[in-house]
Write a protein that holds these residues in place. Structure first.
Motif, PDB file in Angstrom:
ATOM      1  N   MET A 146      44.105-103.590 -17.012  1.00 17.94           N
ATOM      2  CA  MET A 146      44.347-104.281 -18.282  1.00 17.94           C
ATOM      3  C   MET A 146      43.229-105.261 -18.614  1.00 17.94           C
ATOM      4  O   MET A 146      43.401-106.156 -19.443  1.00 17.94           O
ATOM      5  N   GLY A 147      42.074-105.090 -17.983  1.00 17.73           N
ATOM      6  CA  GLY A 147      40.941-105.939 -18.301  1.00 17.73           C
ATOM      7  C   GLY A 147      40.860-107.178 -17.437  1.00 17.73           C
ATOM      8  O   GLY A 147      41.646-107.374 -16.508  1.00 17.73           O
ATOM      9  N   PHE A 148      39.913-108.039 -17.759  1.00 14.70           N
ATOM     10  CA  PHE A 148      39.633-109.213 -16.940  1.00 14.70           C
ATOM     11  C   PHE A 148      40.748-110.260 -17.052  1.00 14.70           C
ATOM     12  O   PHE A 148      41.295-110.509 -18.123  1.00 14.70           O
ATOM     13  N   THR A 149      41.049-110.869 -15.912  1.00 14.91           N
ATOM     14  CA  THR A 149      42.032-111.945 -15.851  1.00 14.91           C
ATOM     15  C   THR A 149      41.391-113.150 -15.166  1.00 14.91           C
ATOM     16  O   THR A 149      40.206-113.129 -14.815  1.00 14.91           O
ATOM     17  N   GLN A 150      42.187-114.175 -14.944  1.00 14.72           N
ATOM     18  CA  GLN A 150      41.693-115.378 -14.276  1.00 14.72           C
ATOM     19  C   GLN A 150      41.627-115.103 -12.770  1.00 14.72           C
ATOM     20  O   GLN A 150      42.520-115.457 -12.015  1.00 14.72           O
TER      21      GLN A 150
END
Length: 333
Positions: A175-179
């Motif tokens: 789902m893409g980049f996260t923290q």
């Protein structure tokens, strides 16, 4: 060692996009089609620039402790100030029925965990009091890898690590980049690799060519599109890779118009205030001082106050405080 004015200006521009993302979300709504929804990519770009700049600035450092103390001197004072101020703002809001996220913001344990840079490395999650500060914690810990690991590895080995790491990140975060501390570490490693490449004359010669400048401009446009409209998907990896050419902006031909644009006084001003702007603008939102019936006027007022506060802190406090702390640290070694 040349002054990286282009990267300073670029950092300032990205700091503005983060502020605008939060202002638009706060005053207009956190919709999936809001302007600057992709500003989380700006934080990834901050990590990449940090990997490049810190490798560049501390390439010959011999003392890890000195390096770590200088990083703390750069990041910690404003982080502590903004964390404590926003707690006071939440306390005031609680007395007038205004916005308070939860009671956890008043917990001494939570405040200490925030101040001690435990976000992203602590095994239990906790509330991040000043929302943008999540990345400051991760940046500090990952930046320690630069003298400990990245600067000790050969360029070939770093490239091999990235070759295996990129697909791992791609499949781990569908789902893409996260923290994530992993994404921050990969970003800084990419920045460190780019710094190593600037040591090679054939790379420097290549960066002076017209076609290279055109590709850098194309990358700049694509990254801006991502920051404005990207919304967490595997395409985030593409946006990350297209930021790599921008790391070389200060090594391109001096007549390259994009380099001159990002190095002009306006963008250098934004670069000068970028760090305090990044940490202070959420305080302006929480305080409610910019709230107006007209949402666009609210955004304008909040932007003006945020930029003004950032300039006052940078000019009147940060310049002298950081210089003084560095002087003390240098005397210790």
């Amino acid at each position: 060692m040349i002054r990286l004015n282009g990267l300073d200006g670029l950092r300032g521009l990205l700091a503005i996009t983060v502020m605008m993302s939060h202002l638009v979300g706060s005053f207009i709504g956190w919709t999936d089609d809001r302007a600057f929804i992709g500003a989380y990519l700006s934080v990834v770009y901050f990590f990449m620039m940090s990997g490049f700049v810190l490798s560049y600035a501390h390439n010959n450092d011999t003392s890890f402790l000195k390096y770590a103390l200088i990083r703390l001197a750069r990041l910690l004072p404003l982080h502590i100030i903004t964390t404590l101020i926003i707690v006071l703002l939440f306390k005031y809001n609680s007395t007038i029925g205004a916005y308070v996220p939860n009671e956890d913001v008043f917990s001494i344990k939570t405040i200490l965990k925030n101040i001690l840079f435990l976000n992203g490395v602590y095994w239990n999650e906790f509330y991040v009091i000043n929302a943008p500060s999540w990345s400051i914690s991760i940046e500090f810990w990952v930046s320690l890898l630069i003298p400990l690991v990245f600067n000790r590895l050969k360029l070939t080995m770093k490239c091999i690590i990235v070759a295996f790491w990129l697909p791992f990140i791609y499949f781990k975060f569908p789902m893409g980049f996260t923290q994530s501390i992993q994404i921050a570490a990969l970003s800084m490693l990419l920045g460190s690799i780019c710094f190593e490449l600037t040591k090679k004359q054939r790379i420097l010669d290549f960066l002076k060519e017209y076609n290279t400048n055109f590709f850098i401009f194309f990358s700049f446009l694509l990254c801006l599109i991502g920051v404005y409209s990207a919304n967490h998907s595997r395409v985030d990896m593409i946006y990350m890779l297209f930021f790599i050419p921008l790391l070389f902006i200060d090594f391109t031909n001096e007549d390259f118009w994009l380099r001159k644009l990002l190095s002009n006084n306006f963008f250098l001003f934004l670069g000068f205030i970028s760090f305090p702007l990044y940490l202070l603008h959420d305080l302006v939102i929480v305080s409610g001082v910019a709230k107006h019936d007209n949402v666009f006027l609210s955004i304008f007022i909040a932007s003006f106050i945020s930029v003004s506060l950032a300039f006052l802190y940078a000019r009147c406090i940060d310049v002298y405080l950081y210089k003084k702390m560095k002087l003390i640290i240098n005397r210790m070694f």
